[in-house]
Design an enzyme around this catalytic site. Structure first.
Site, PDB file in Angstrom:
ATOM      1  N   HIS A  55      27.237 -22.273 -38.921  1.00 61.08           N
ATOM      2  CA  HIS A  55      25.925 -22.240 -39.586  1.00 61.08           C
ATOM      3  C   HIS A  55      25.663 -23.542 -40.353  1.00 61.08           C
ATOM      4  O   HIS A  55      26.097 -23.664 -41.510  1.00 61.08           O
ATOM      5  CB  HIS A  55      25.852 -21.036 -40.536  1.00 61.08           C
ATOM      6  CG  HIS A  55      25.761 -19.742 -39.805  1.00 61.08           C
ATOM      7  ND1 HIS A  55      24.571 -19.190 -39.408  1.00 61.08           N
ATOM      8  CD2 HIS A  55      26.734 -18.922 -39.344  1.00 61.08           C
ATOM      9  CE1 HIS A  55      24.800 -18.069 -38.751  1.00 61.08           C
ATOM     10  NE2 HIS A  55      26.099 -17.874 -38.688  1.00 61.08           N
TER      11      HIS A  55
ATOM     12  N   CYS B 150      24.885 -20.069 -33.808  1.00 58.69           N
ATOM     13  CA  CYS B 150      25.711 -18.856 -33.738  1.00 58.69           C
ATOM     14  C   CYS B 150      25.239 -17.956 -32.589  1.00 58.69           C
ATOM     15  O   CYS B 150      25.378 -18.322 -31.428  1.00 58.69           O
ATOM     16  CB  CYS B 150      25.705 -18.156 -35.094  1.00 58.69           C
ATOM     17  SG  CYS B 150      26.993 -16.924 -35.238  1.00 58.69           S
TER      18      CYS B 150
ATOM     19  N   GLU C 113      23.006 -24.401 -41.707  1.00 62.59           N
ATOM     20  CA  GLU C 113      21.998 -24.183 -42.755  1.00 62.59           C
ATOM     21  C   GLU C 113      22.605 -23.764 -44.089  1.00 62.59           C
ATOM     22  O   GLU C 113      21.931 -23.807 -45.114  1.00 62.59           O
ATOM     23  CB  GLU C 113      20.957 -23.150 -42.281  1.00 62.59           C
ATOM     24  CG  GLU C 113      21.438 -21.694 -42.137  1.00 62.59           C
ATOM     25  CD  GLU C 113      22.135 -21.406 -40.806  1.00 62.59           C
ATOM     26  OE1 GLU C 113      22.659 -22.349 -40.197  1.00 62.59           O
ATOM     27  OE2 GLU C 113      22.175 -20.227 -40.403  1.00 62.59           O
TER      28      GLU C 113
END
Ligand code: XMP
Length: 520
Positions: A176, A86, A178
């Protein structure tokens, strides 16, 4: 933060994303050590051979306002593989000659991205139709790609959703990976670790145990160490780890405040003294605590009294052990990460927490903090590796001030005894119905009101018992657990029928916020 661990690692440079800790956890779940450092502190000279790759996190900053924040740009010239996420993707592009600007269409939430080109980073990431769903959260985007970068995938609103410079091993993702909402996001992280950085797995509970015991031996040598044991997960793991490392040079002090759960002191003594053979000093300070808390109604005053008295007693007993040089405490990684304040404003104080950690400054002891690089779930796994048993490792959290904050109003021995019984019945019932491990925290509280009831032909006038059971990730937010009516009825009957002093039970269905988990 000093990079005082010599294991090979992935360095996460934090720019203030709310997801930075998640990146670290994902990496560790894959068996690799990862460390978070603030973008303000890390300098290129700090990065040595132990760093096998770098991740630049997301964050609320704007790349085009680069003058407003400090970041040592030489870091990207260290020849390490880099994955920008990002904001990290945007800054990596900018520093390589690309451009970033505000997007016409902000993207928040799920987006479809489509594969444009093969890449090591995306091996086995896309579905058969070359699509995948990812979680986006950005208002800016890369508007011009740097030289020698290729587009690996695009979304409708982000042409440069995944980009790479293969020869430099620089990768950028606008989404993202994660967060669990990104389908297959862990694949991106594992490809970066194992295919691109080629780092080896080095972070298992067994390995941690070996390394932590070695580190403790090196730090402490032949000196004596004291440790406050509460019986909770963190202090239990610290005690057992220290015990394995230095044995009889460790002195644990366990203070029975009289505000523990039913039979808790007996269990602690049985486990730590008898089973694990830890050097344990048991202090029964029940009377002292109750005396100080009588007629104290204010929750903050209660907390202060308990915290201060705890320290006083701990000091009193630790002074009896001669030549102590160290204090062991269970500080965890999230308490330490300095970069957590990158964007953080000081949140207003809701309650002053009392913990057995953070003690006692006056004694000028050096600290041993063996868990300071671990997350809570890692501490739990380590505890199992240390043979602490599931009973201790998967217990619900219990606050330092104990039952005192589950008993609004003045504290008396009679009320403590009633509450201990009610709590015991509730927790037993949860275990019997196999609900205990589905719930993050559960307890009974005794409210300072008496209400009228009828039992047999007699009028009763007794206390009101409140039951609380919540689900949560980390205690920061919580929701009530939705019991079946039959369970709540059964436990209410059991409490009212078995305990003299309670004739009514209520179930707390408020979430946090607006309520807190504890009552005080
Ligand atoms: P609250 O009531 O603030 O609780 O929503 C959040 C979590 O923190 C625990 N808690 C404490 N833990 N010392 C502790 O070690 C304290 O003083 C303390 N106060 C609350 C609470 O049990 C819940 O898990």
């Amino acid at each position: 933060m000093s990079l005082d661990i010599t294991l090979n690692k992935i360095l996460i440079i934090d720019f203030g994303s709310q997801f930075t800790q998640l990146i670290a956890r994902r990496i560790r779940e894959l068996g690799v050590f990862s460390e978070i450092v603030s973008h303000k502190k890390i300098k290129s000279k700090d990065i040595d051979n132990s760093t096998k790759g770098i991740i630049l996190s997301g964050g609320p900053l704007n790349v085009y306002e680069i003058k407003k924040y400090s970041f040592d740009k030489k870091i990207i010239q260290k020849g390490k593989p880099i994955l920008g996420i990002c904001f990290g993707h945007q800054i990596l592009s900018k520093l390589n000659g690309g451009k970033v600007k505000q997007s016409k269409h902000r993207e928040f939430g799920l987006a479809n991205i489509i594969k444009k080109k093969d890449s090591l980073l995306t091996k086995n990431f896309f579905n058969k139709k070359k699509f995948t769903k990812v979680w986006m959260s950005h208002a800016d985007q890369v508007s011009k790609l740097p030289k020698n970068f290729n587009i690996i995938a695009s979304s409708q609103n982000s042409r440069f959703a995944i980009v790479e410079n293969n020869s430099k091993k620089f990768y950028g993702v606008q989404f993202h990976p994660e967060v669990t909402h990104t389908e297959n996001g862990k694949k991106i992280i594992s490809n970066f670790l194992f295919l691109i950085c080629q780092i080896k797995r080095n972070w298992t509970s067994k390995e941690q145990k070996r390394k932590l015991i070695d580190d403790i031996k090196n730090q402490v040598g032949k000196n004596k160490v004291i440790c406050a044991l509460s019986g909770g997960v963190d202090s239990s793991v610290v005690a057992q780890l220290m015990n394995k490392a230095i044995g009889k040079k460790l002195f644990c002090i366990f203070v029975n405040t009289g505000l523990l759960r039913k039979n808790e002191e007996k269990q602690v003594l049985k486990t730590f003294k008898k089973k694990l053979k830890i050097n344990l000093i048991y202090v029964n300070a029940e009377k002292e605590f109750i005396k100080k808390l009588t007629n104290i109604y204010d929750p903050e005053k209660k907390r202060k009294i308990i915290g201060n008295l705890f320290i006083k007693i701990f000091e009193r007993y630790s002074k009896k052990i001669k030549n102590v040089k160290f204090l062991a405490q269970g500080t965890l990684y999230p308490d330490l990460i300095e970069s957590k304040s990158v964007t953080g404003s000081q949140t207003s104080k809701i309650k002053s927490h009392h913990n057995v950690g953070g003690l006692p400054k006056k004694m000028k002891l050096k600290l041993v903090e063996p868990l300071k690089f671990l997350f809570k779930d890692e501490v739990r796994k380590l505890g199992l590796e240390l043979n602490l048993g599931k009973e201790i490792i998967s217990r619900h959290p219990f606050p330092g001030p104990g039952l005192a904050i589950r008993m609004p109003g003045s504290i008396t021995k009679e009320k403590i005894n009633i509450l201990k019984e009610a709590d015991h019945y509730f927790i037993q019932a949860l275990k019997e119905h196999k609900l205990y491990h589905k719930i993050w925290q559960a307890y009974a509280a005794l409210l300072p009101v008496k209400t009228v009831g009828v039992m047999g032909d007699n009028r009763t006038y007794e206390y009101l018992c409140l039951l609380r059971a919540i689900t949560s990730e980390d205690g920061m937010t919580a929701d009530f657990y939705d019991f079946k009516k039959s369970f709540i009825q059964e436990i209410s009957n059991k409490i009212v029928n078995s305990i003299r002093g309670i004739n009514r039970v209520v179930y707390d269905i408020t979430s946090k916020p607006p309520s807190t988990i504890e009552l005080e």
